[in-house]
Design a protein around this motif. Structure first.
Motif, PDB file in Angstrom:
ATOM      1  N   ASP A 171       0.820  -1.220   0.000  1.00  0.00           N
ATOM      2  CA  ASP A 171       0.000   0.000   0.000  1.00  0.00           C
ATOM      3  C   ASP A 171       0.855   1.273   0.000  1.00  0.00           C
ATOM      4  O   ASP A 171       0.400   2.330  -0.446  1.00  0.00           O
ATOM      5  N   ARG A 172       2.066   1.148   0.476  1.00  0.00           N
ATOM      6  CA  ARG A 172       2.921   2.325   0.516  1.00  0.00           C
ATOM      7  C   ARG A 172       3.312   2.803  -0.887  1.00  0.00           C
ATOM      8  O   ARG A 172       3.701   3.952  -1.072  1.00  0.00           O
ATOM      9  N   GLY A 173       3.203   1.933  -1.882  1.00  0.00           N
ATOM     10  CA  GLY A 173       3.531   2.307  -3.254  1.00  0.00           C
ATOM     11  C   GLY A 173       2.593   3.393  -3.765  1.00  0.00           C
ATOM     12  O   GLY A 173       3.028   4.393  -4.343  1.00  0.00           O
ATOM     13  N   GLU A 174       1.302   3.205  -3.540  1.00  0.00           N
ATOM     14  CA  GLU A 174       0.329   4.211  -3.971  1.00  0.00           C
ATOM     15  C   GLU A 174       0.523   5.516  -3.208  1.00  0.00           C
ATOM     16  O   GLU A 174       0.478   6.605  -3.796  1.00  0.00           O
ATOM     17  N   GLN A 175       0.769   5.412  -1.909  1.00  0.00           N
ATOM     18  CA  GLN A 175       0.988   6.611  -1.101  1.00  0.00           C
ATOM     19  C   GLN A 175       2.249   7.358  -1.560  1.00  0.00           C
ATOM     20  O   GLN A 175       2.261   8.589  -1.639  1.00  0.00           O
ATOM     21  N   SER A 176       3.292   6.597  -1.863  1.00  0.00           N
ATOM     22  CA  SER A 176       4.533   7.216  -2.318  1.00  0.00           C
ATOM     23  C   SER A 176       4.346   7.908  -3.664  1.00  0.00           C
ATOM     24  O   SER A 176       4.891   8.991  -3.907  1.00  0.00           O
ATOM     25  N   MET A 177       3.577   7.278  -4.545  1.00  0.00           N
ATOM     26  CA  MET A 177       3.309   7.906  -5.830  1.00  0.00           C
ATOM     27  C   MET A 177       2.566   9.223  -5.658  1.00  0.00           C
ATOM     28  O   MET A 177       2.861  10.218  -6.330  1.00  0.00           O
ATOM     29  N   MET A 178       1.608   9.263  -4.735  1.00  0.00           N
ATOM     30  CA  MET A 178       0.861  10.482  -4.470  1.00  0.00           C
ATOM     31  C   MET A 178       1.777  11.554  -3.877  1.00  0.00           C
ATOM     32  O   MET A 178       1.662  12.742  -4.201  1.00  0.00           O
ATOM     33  N   ARG A 179       2.692  11.141  -3.003  1.00  0.00           N
ATOM     34  CA  ARG A 179       3.628  12.111  -2.414  1.00  0.00           C
ATOM     35  C   ARG A 179       4.536  12.717  -3.484  1.00  0.00           C
ATOM     36  O   ARG A 179       4.765  13.934  -3.527  1.00  0.00           O
TER      37      ARG A 179
END
Length: 345
Positions: A179-187
């Protein structure tokens, strides 16, 4: 004005005196206006200007004397004009400088030259003032363009290794369905939007600048996993406080760029930024180990850029210092934001 005054004395035989005044005024005005005023008067050479006044007064008086002689000899002036001409002839060619008659001559001379020369002097000063104002505006425009270019350079100088490694880290997270992949992309997307669009504003809310730092830190945290100790403290007592964009980012980026150069077990970065009572404090530090620099190494451009922008937007209202000792590199910044707000109001 001269023509009317002579017409009242003798409408038929005063034309020679009128031509004398026209010729003397033209010669006096144009030499004074385009040579004496710009070269001497404007530059403060007043003694030379005084000498020039004596010269043109003498020039006018000589023309006056000979025009009186010619008028009286070749024309038949009226009695009133004859008395006037005879008075000038009796005083002689230097009558304008005699104590007994200097007042009469001087009043005529001032009446002739004062108005046009005063207008020209005022016009010259206004022209100089306009040139200075335009020069100041051009310098201000050049300075603003320079700052905008430097800001554009600053926005595009994010370490390409950071972008490459961050994209790779995001790719691994997405591949592992973390799930951190999507969050990182948004960041990362939020950072790019801020750098490309929002940071063009003269000032931006401090919380938005804080968000850029949080996004950057979290992406670096994923990049280094647990090998880098990161401590971040961002706080403000004014939710609407504004600041010039991208003031902190070069220091934060430098801390991550150089901090991990130490041994993995001892690498750390600390970021403390706060605003209290309209005073901004920033302290960024990292573990540090001096490494030999490659030949022709050029660095520190981002920090130099920030110094220039601090001097431009917060002159005499900030303190900035760096130190490197005992394996710790630290940067401290203090800015008085209240004084700028008062001046803006």
């Amino acid at each position: 004005m001269q023509f009317i005054s002579y017409q009242r004395i003798d409408p038929h035989n005063s034309w020679l005196l009128f031509l004398k005044d026209v010729f003397s005024l033209l010669s006096i005005f144009y030499v004074t206006a385009y040579i004496i005023i710009p070269r001497w008067f404007i530059r403060g050479k007043f003694l030379l200007c005084l000498l020039w006044l004596v010269i043109i007064y003498a020039w006018w008086s000589v023309l006056t004397y000979y025009s009186a002689v010619l008028t009286l000899h070749f024309l038949s002036p009226a009695e009133r004009l004859t008395d006037y001409l005879q008075f000038m002839i009796d005083k002689g060619i230097l009558g304008a400088f005699r104590i007994s008659s200097i007042t009469d001559y001087l009043l005529d001379f001032i009446f002739l030259v004062a108005f046009p020369l005063t207008v020209k002097i005022v016009q010259s000063f206004m022209s100089i003032r306009n040139v200075k104002v335009n020069l100041e505006l051009k310098n201000a425009e050049l300075e603003l363009n320079n700052v905008q270019l430097e800001l554009a350079f600053l926005k595009h100088q994010i370490n390409p290794h950071f972008l490459l490694n961050t994209l790779y880290s995001i790719y691994v997270l997405v591949s592992d369905k973390d799930d951190r992949g999507e969050q990182s992309m948004m960041r990362l997307s939020g950072m790019m939007v801020y750098l490309l669009h929002e940071s063009n504003q003269p000032e931006i809310e401090l919380n938005r600048e804080f968000q850029l730092i949080r996004d950057y830190v979290e992406l670096e945290r994923i990049r280094y996993n647990e090998s880098l100790q990161i401590n971040v403290n961002l706080e403000t007592d004014d939710a609407h406080c504004t600041i010039v964009p991208l003031i902190f980012f070069p220091f934060v980026e430098n801390a991550f760029k150089h901090g991990p150069r130490t041994s993995v077990s001892n690498a750390w970065v600390k970021i403390n930024i706060s605003v209290k009572n309209h005073i901004l404090y920033m302290h960024v530090s990292n573990a540090y180990r001096e490494l030999p620099k490659p030949q022709n190494y050029v660095g520190g451009l981002g920090i130099q850029n920030v110094r220039k922008r601090l001097e431009l937007y917060y002159p005499n209202r900030y303190t900035f210092k760096t130190s490197s000792e005992a394996g710790i590199y630290s940067t401290e910044l203090r800015v008085d934001l209240l004084e700028k707000e008062n001046k803006d109001q």
